[in-house]
Design a protein around this motif. Sequence first.
Motif, PDB file in Angstrom:
ATOM      1  N   ARG A  27       6.089  12.679 -17.693  1.00 31.65           N
ATOM      2  CA  ARG A  27       6.924  11.744 -18.441  1.00 31.65           C
ATOM      3  C   ARG A  27       7.869  12.465 -19.380  1.00 31.65           C
ATOM      4  N   SER A  28       7.442  13.612 -19.901  1.00 28.66           N
ATOM      5  CA  SER A  28       8.324  14.367 -20.803  1.00 28.66           C
ATOM      6  C   SER A  28       9.558  14.871 -20.063  1.00 28.66           C
ATOM      7  N   ASN A  34      18.458  11.817 -22.222  1.00 24.28           N
ATOM      8  CA  ASN A  34      19.073  12.119 -23.521  1.00 24.28           C
ATOM      9  C   ASN A  34      20.575  11.887 -23.453  1.00 24.28           C
ATOM     10  N   GLY A  35      20.990  10.703 -23.784  1.00 24.26           N
ATOM     11  CA  GLY A  35      22.411  10.372 -23.743  1.00 24.26           C
ATOM     12  C   GLY A  35      22.577   8.870 -23.664  1.00 24.26           C
ATOM     13  N   PRO A  36      23.718   8.347 -24.119  1.00 20.23           N
ATOM     14  CA  PRO A  36      23.930   6.884 -24.119  1.00 20.23           C
ATOM     15  C   PRO A  36      23.779   6.264 -22.739  1.00 20.23           C
ATOM     16  N   ALA A  37      24.553   6.736 -21.766  1.00 20.49           N
ATOM     17  CA  ALA A  37      24.481   6.168 -20.423  1.00 20.49           C
ATOM     18  C   ALA A  37      23.247   6.659 -19.697  1.00 20.49           C
ATOM     19  N   ALA A  38      22.847   7.915 -19.931  1.00 22.99           N
ATOM     20  CA  ALA A  38      21.692   8.474 -19.230  1.00 22.99           C
ATOM     21  C   ALA A  38      20.411   7.729 -19.559  1.00 22.99           C
ATOM     22  N   SER A  39      20.308   7.206 -20.781  1.00 25.38           N
ATOM     23  CA  SER A  39      19.095   6.480 -21.158  1.00 25.38           C
ATOM     24  C   SER A  39      18.942   5.201 -20.340  1.00 25.38           C
ATOM     25  N   TYR A  40      20.051   4.542 -20.030  1.00 24.24           N
ATOM     26  CA  TYR A  40      19.999   3.355 -19.168  1.00 24.24           C
ATOM     27  C   TYR A  40      19.582   3.740 -17.753  1.00 24.24           C
ATOM     28  N   VAL A  41      20.205   4.799 -17.253  1.00 20.85           N
ATOM     29  CA  VAL A  41      19.890   5.259 -15.890  1.00 20.85           C
ATOM     30  C   VAL A  41      18.429   5.664 -15.798  1.00 20.85           C
ATOM     31  N   PHE A  42      17.951   6.370 -16.824  1.00 21.85           N
ATOM     32  CA  PHE A  42      16.554   6.796 -16.815  1.00 21.85           C
ATOM     33  C   PHE A  42      15.604   5.601 -16.809  1.00 21.85           C
ATOM     34  N   VAL A  68       0.834  -1.205   0.000  1.00 25.07           N
ATOM     35  CA  VAL A  68       0.000   0.000   0.000  1.00 25.07           C
ATOM     36  C   VAL A  68       0.867   1.253   0.000  1.00 25.07           C
ATOM     37  N   ILE A  69       1.883   1.287   0.870  1.00 23.45           N
ATOM     38  CA  ILE A  69       2.768   2.453   0.946  1.00 23.45           C
ATOM     39  C   ILE A  69       3.511   2.650  -0.374  1.00 23.45           C
ATOM     40  N   GLY A  70       4.051   1.559  -0.917  1.00 22.29           N
ATOM     41  CA  GLY A  70       4.784   1.649  -2.182  1.00 22.29           C
ATOM     42  C   GLY A  70       3.903   2.096  -3.328  1.00 22.29           C
ATOM     43  N   ALA A  71       2.680   1.569  -3.397  1.00 21.38           N
ATOM     44  CA  ALA A  71       1.757   1.941  -4.470  1.00 21.38           C
ATOM     45  C   ALA A  71       1.356   3.408  -4.357  1.00 21.38           C
ATOM     46  N   LEU A  72       1.149   3.902  -3.123  1.00 19.89           N
ATOM     47  CA  LEU A  72       0.741   5.294  -2.934  1.00 19.89           C
ATOM     48  C   LEU A  72       1.853   6.256  -3.344  1.00 19.89           C
ATOM     49  N   ILE A  73       3.081   5.984  -2.915  1.00 23.93           N
ATOM     50  CA  ILE A  73       4.191   6.870  -3.268  1.00 23.93           C
ATOM     51  C   ILE A  73       4.454   6.829  -4.768  1.00 23.93           C
ATOM     52  N   THR A  74       4.342   5.637  -5.354  1.00 22.09           N
ATOM     53  CA  THR A  74       4.524   5.509  -6.803  1.00 22.09           C
ATOM     54  C   THR A  74       3.467   6.306  -7.558  1.00 22.09           C
ATOM     55  N   ALA A  75       2.226   6.264  -7.093  1.00 17.94           N
ATOM     56  CA  ALA A  75       1.147   7.019  -7.737  1.00 17.94           C
ATOM     57  C   ALA A  75       1.398   8.518  -7.657  1.00 17.94           C
ATOM     58  N   CYS A  76       1.921   8.989  -6.527  1.00 20.66           N
ATOM     59  CA  CYS A  76       2.221  10.422  -6.381  1.00 20.66           C
ATOM     60  C   CYS A  76       3.337  10.844  -7.343  1.00 20.66           C
ATOM     61  N   ILE A  77       4.359  10.009  -7.478  1.00 22.09           N
ATOM     62  CA  ILE A  77       5.467  10.338  -8.382  1.00 22.09           C
ATOM     63  C   ILE A  77       4.984  10.385  -9.826  1.00 22.09           C
ATOM     64  N   GLN A  78       4.171   9.395 -10.199  1.00 20.05           N
ATOM     65  CA  GLN A  78       3.664   9.369 -11.577  1.00 20.05           C
ATOM     66  C   GLN A  78       2.752  10.553 -11.864  1.00 20.05           C
ATOM     67  N   THR A  79       2.095  11.089 -10.829  1.00 14.93           N
ATOM     68  CA  THR A  79       1.163  12.200 -11.025  1.00 14.93           C
ATOM     69  C   THR A  79       1.873  13.540 -11.138  1.00 14.93           C
ATOM     70  N   PHE A  80       2.860  13.764 -10.286  1.00 15.40           N
ATOM     71  CA  PHE A  80       3.467  15.096 -10.191  1.00 15.40           C
ATOM     72  C   PHE A  80       4.758  15.250 -10.997  1.00 15.40           C
ATOM     73  N   VAL A  81       5.295  14.148 -11.515  1.00 17.19           N
ATOM     74  CA  VAL A  81       6.487  14.231 -12.372  1.00 17.19           C
ATOM     75  C   VAL A  81       6.077  13.798 -13.778  1.00 17.19           C
ATOM     76  N   ALA A  96       7.021  -0.744 -21.497  1.00 20.75           N
ATOM     77  CA  ALA A  96       8.317  -0.592 -22.168  1.00 20.75           C
ATOM     78  C   ALA A  96       8.149  -0.447 -23.675  1.00 20.75           C
ATOM     79  N   SER A  97       7.159  -1.128 -24.242  1.00 24.21           N
ATOM     80  CA  SER A  97       6.964  -1.052 -25.697  1.00 24.21           C
ATOM     81  C   SER A  97       6.598   0.354 -26.150  1.00 24.21           C
ATOM     82  N   ALA A  98       6.039   1.176 -25.232  1.00 25.96           N
ATOM     83  CA  ALA A  98       5.695   2.555 -25.579  1.00 25.96           C
ATOM     84  C   ALA A  98       6.941   3.402 -25.802  1.00 25.96           C
ATOM     85  N   PHE A  99       8.101   2.946 -25.303  1.00 25.58           N
ATOM     86  CA  PHE A  99       9.359   3.676 -25.462  1.00 25.58           C
ATOM     87  C   PHE A  99      10.231   3.068 -26.558  1.00 25.58           C
TER      88      PHE A  99
END
Length: 361
Positions: A263-264, A271-279, A248-261, A298-301
Amino acid sequence: MRMAASLKVLTFLVPCAFLVPVIITLAPDLNQVRHSEALQNIKTVFVSIFLEAVPFLLMGVFLSSLMQWFVSEEMVRRLTPKHPVGGVLAAGLLGIIFPICECGMIPVVRRLMHKGMPVYIAITFILSGPVVNPIVFTATLLAFPNHPEITIARMGLAFAVASAVGGLVYLFVKRNPLRGPKIAAAEVKTHPGFKMALSPDHDSHSHTHAHDHSHGISDGHHHAHPKNWRSFFIHAGDEFVDMSKYLVIGALITACIQTFVSRSDLIALGNGPAASYVFMMGFAYVLSLCSTSDAFVASAFSHTFALGPLISFLVLGPMLDFKSTLMLLSTFRTRFVIGLSLAIIALVFAGSWVVNLWLWG
């Protein structure tokens, strides 16, 4: 006992009483927040993550309770390969027989460790089981119908990383990493493969729940009475409550991150070879998706990133995400979880980079 319980209730209710006038004062603003688009999105994402994970958590809990009843320490020792290499390889492929999602893996493995499974085999199973199984294999093929190499690379890299981490645990972890009473790990001399095994009576004392053995739950030396189903559901209920609060705690925090951050904004960071892996690895950790559905995200990316970052997303997510980190911390010691996480991240990063070079020449 009743007096102590009453004091606990009063300790909770008295502060709540002071919140009543504050809530009344802020009622109009709270009503606007309640109907805001952001809150609606949080609720939608939270419910989707929770409902997606609960069936697999229940599956793991019931399987854990069945093991408490019918699987003894002697059976676990007899079935565990004696050589560590054989044990790691067998654990890496065990998900083919027991296709359990990462949400249900922790209670199952915790029960097996209390029954005497060595920690390096248990960790290998935790990491490989959610990926190396027929359900995830099929889902990944459906998500990438024109790139079957992604499915093969995902299965192969997950098995390799899980086996490597299991080998590292065998070599470097000498103490019992489970939370609970500080009982030193016992070396089982009759079974050379048990680099790390719990003492035979550890199960009845170190379980996170103080189960009453009068209910008929097995202590590892004898089986519970087969007609006492009440004890089975009591044990399953305790396991579910213990694991679900972290979900429950993990799902709630994940939902907040997906809402306020947005995707763009996240993609801009990649944007970068190594950064794309980290991202993509960080994205997998934050999203906390089930391994049976993450391939479709993942297929959306697939038109944004190369195959290597996509594979890093598909391999890391089931092994290590936000909600599973909380579950791991509820079962294992903090230092062990930190070391385990660093090893997983490093191996997935390096492995997906190598796979990308292999696929793209």
